[in-house]
Write a protein that holds these residues in place. Structure first.
Motif, short mmCIF file in Angstrom:
data_model
loop_
_atom_site.label_atom_id
_atom_site.label_comp_id
_atom_site.label_asym_id
_atom_site.label_seq_id
_atom_site.Cartn_x
_atom_site.Cartn_y
_atom_site.Cartn_z
N UNK A 239 0.81 -1.21 0.00
CA UNK A 239 0.00 0.00 0.00
C UNK A 239 0.85 1.27 0.00
N UNK A 240 2.16 1.13 0.11
CA UNK A 240 3.03 2.30 0.10
C UNK A 240 2.97 2.98 -1.26
N UNK A 241 3.01 4.31 -1.25
CA UNK A 241 2.94 5.06 -2.51
C UNK A 241 4.36 5.21 -3.06
N UNK A 242 4.77 4.22 -3.85
CA UNK A 242 6.10 4.27 -4.45
C UNK A 242 6.08 3.63 -5.83
N UNK A 243 7.13 3.87 -6.58
CA UNK A 243 7.20 3.41 -7.97
C UNK A 243 7.18 1.89 -8.08
N UNK A 244 7.75 1.20 -7.09
CA UNK A 244 7.76 -0.27 -7.13
C UNK A 244 6.33 -0.80 -7.13
N UNK A 245 5.50 -0.28 -6.25
CA UNK A 245 4.12 -0.74 -6.18
C UNK A 245 3.30 -0.30 -7.39
N UNK A 246 3.56 0.89 -7.90
CA UNK A 246 2.85 1.35 -9.10
C UNK A 246 3.18 0.44 -10.29
N UNK A 247 4.46 0.14 -10.43
CA UNK A 247 4.88 -0.74 -11.53
C UNK A 247 4.23 -2.11 -11.41
N UNK A 248 4.24 -2.66 -10.20
CA UNK A 248 3.65 -3.98 -9.97
C UNK A 248 2.16 -3.98 -10.30
N UNK A 249 1.44 -2.92 -9.92
CA UNK A 249 0.00 -2.85 -10.16
C UNK A 249 -0.31 -2.81 -11.65
N UNK A 250 0.44 -2.00 -12.39
CA UNK A 250 0.19 -1.88 -13.84
C UNK A 250 0.57 -3.16 -14.55
N UNK A 251 1.70 -3.75 -14.18
CA UNK A 251 2.12 -5.01 -14.82
C UNK A 251 1.14 -6.14 -14.51
N UNK A 252 0.58 -6.14 -13.31
CA UNK A 252 -0.42 -7.15 -12.97
C UNK A 252 -1.66 -7.00 -13.85
N UNK A 253 -2.05 -5.75 -14.09
CA UNK A 253 -3.17 -5.49 -14.98
C UNK A 253 -2.87 -6.01 -16.38
N UNK A 254 -1.69 -5.67 -16.89
CA UNK A 254 -1.32 -6.09 -18.24
C UNK A 254 -1.23 -7.60 -18.38
N UNK A 255 -0.80 -8.28 -17.33
CA UNK A 255 -0.68 -9.74 -17.41
C UNK A 255 -2.04 -10.39 -17.61
N UNK A 256 -3.10 -9.73 -17.16
CA UNK A 256 -4.46 -10.25 -17.33
C UNK A 256 -5.15 -9.68 -18.56
N UNK A 257 -4.50 -8.72 -19.23
CA UNK A 257 -5.09 -8.09 -20.41
C UNK A 257 -4.05 -8.03 -21.53
N UNK A 258 -3.83 -9.16 -22.20
CA UNK A 258 -2.86 -9.16 -23.31
C UNK A 258 -3.33 -8.26 -24.44
N UNK A 259 -2.41 -7.78 -25.24
CA UNK A 259 -2.74 -6.93 -26.37
C UNK A 259 -3.11 -7.81 -27.56
N UNK A 260 -4.24 -7.52 -28.16
CA UNK A 260 -4.75 -8.36 -29.25
C UNK A 260 -5.06 -7.49 -30.48
N UNK A 261 -5.20 -8.14 -31.62
CA UNK A 261 -5.37 -7.41 -32.88
C UNK A 261 -6.69 -6.66 -32.97
N UNK B 102 4.71 -4.10 -20.73
CA UNK B 102 5.41 -4.16 -19.45
C UNK B 102 5.99 -2.79 -19.16
N UNK B 103 5.77 -2.31 -17.96
CA UNK B 103 6.25 -0.98 -17.58
C UNK B 103 7.78 -0.95 -17.61
N UNK B 104 8.31 0.06 -18.28
CA UNK B 104 9.76 0.23 -18.31
C UNK B 104 10.20 1.35 -17.36
N UNK B 105 9.38 2.40 -17.25
CA UNK B 105 9.70 3.49 -16.33
C UNK B 105 8.42 4.12 -15.79
N UNK B 106 8.45 4.55 -14.54
CA UNK B 106 7.40 5.39 -13.97
C UNK B 106 7.92 6.81 -14.08
#
Length: 217
Positions: free
Chosen positions: A28-50, A129-133
């Motif tokens: 729950x800490x407001x830091x880049x590590x947690x932001x990156x993890x949250x967005x990557x978790x979202x992307x892992x469940x939402x692959x990019x499709x045509x 996949x997030x490369x930078x915040x």
């Protein structure tokens, strides 16, 4: 250096390491590590499709309607679809040329079924996949807090058929995704289980547009 000083330094180092681990483990800490993890978790469940919407094959379209046939033809070129043509009666004395598209053997192995719509699916070419915040709006670590995140994402290991020129022309979002790091934004909300994506404008692929500017559903 006396033993008391050495002991104090070791204690300080241990406390510092413990604090760093605690911060890193606090989802729950407001830091880049947690932001990156949250967005990557979202992307892992939402692959990019045509396609912006799931498709069903076989499908049939009017041969003269290039806004519909162009994307499918690009996938025929990549061996994902098989194509046949036929005559279809529209009136008692009239008919029109139609093109039938169906999944090929190669296409079936690359097909991602839509679990919510039996018989429907999509061709997915990977996940972001997030490369930078890059920045985040002011927030707190309290449950219910929100923040706006600006970041860059990258793609890797896209299949060969996605990297083909024909595919990139028919599906501009693929060309954009595979061209290098892309800027994006997302809204994150802090929950009891940590930060989670609640709104991401770039979550869905851009609608497919034919040469005439029409959107292909």
């Amino acid at each position: 250096m006396n033993s008391r000083t050495l002991t104090s330094l070791r204690t300080a180092a241990l406390c510092g390491a413990t604090l760093a681990i605690a911060i890193g483990c606090n989802k729950k800490a407001d830091n880049s590590i947690n932001y990156t993890s949250a967005i990557n978790t979202y992307y892992s469940a939402h692959p990019s499709c045509l396609f912006s919407q799931s498709q069903q094959f076989p499908t049939q379209v009017t041969t003269s309607d290039t806004s519909k046939t162009a994307p499918f033809d690009a996938l025929v070129d990549q061996g994902l679809l098989a194509r046949t043509t036929a005559e279809k009666k529209v009136l008692i004395i009239a008919s029109k040329q139609v093109t039938n598209y169906d999944l090929s053997d190669k296409g079936r192995s690359s097909w991602t079924a839509d679990t919510t719509q039996p018989g429907f699916g999509n061709f997915c070419y990977g996940q972001r996949k997030v490369s930078t915040i890059d920045s985040s709006s002011p927030t707190t670590s309290d449950v219910g807090a929100t923040t706006q995140i600006a970041y860059h994402y990258t793609f890797s290991d896209a299949p060969t058929w996605a990297s083909a020129a024909e595919t990139k022309t028919a599906f501009p979002q693929v060309a954009t995704d595979l061209s290098g790091p892309q800027a994006a934004t997302a809204t994150l909300t802090n929950t009891a289980n940590g930060w989670q994506v609640t709104s991401t404008p770039d979550a869905k692929a851009a609608p497919v547009k034919a040469a005439d500017g029409k959107i292909v559903e």
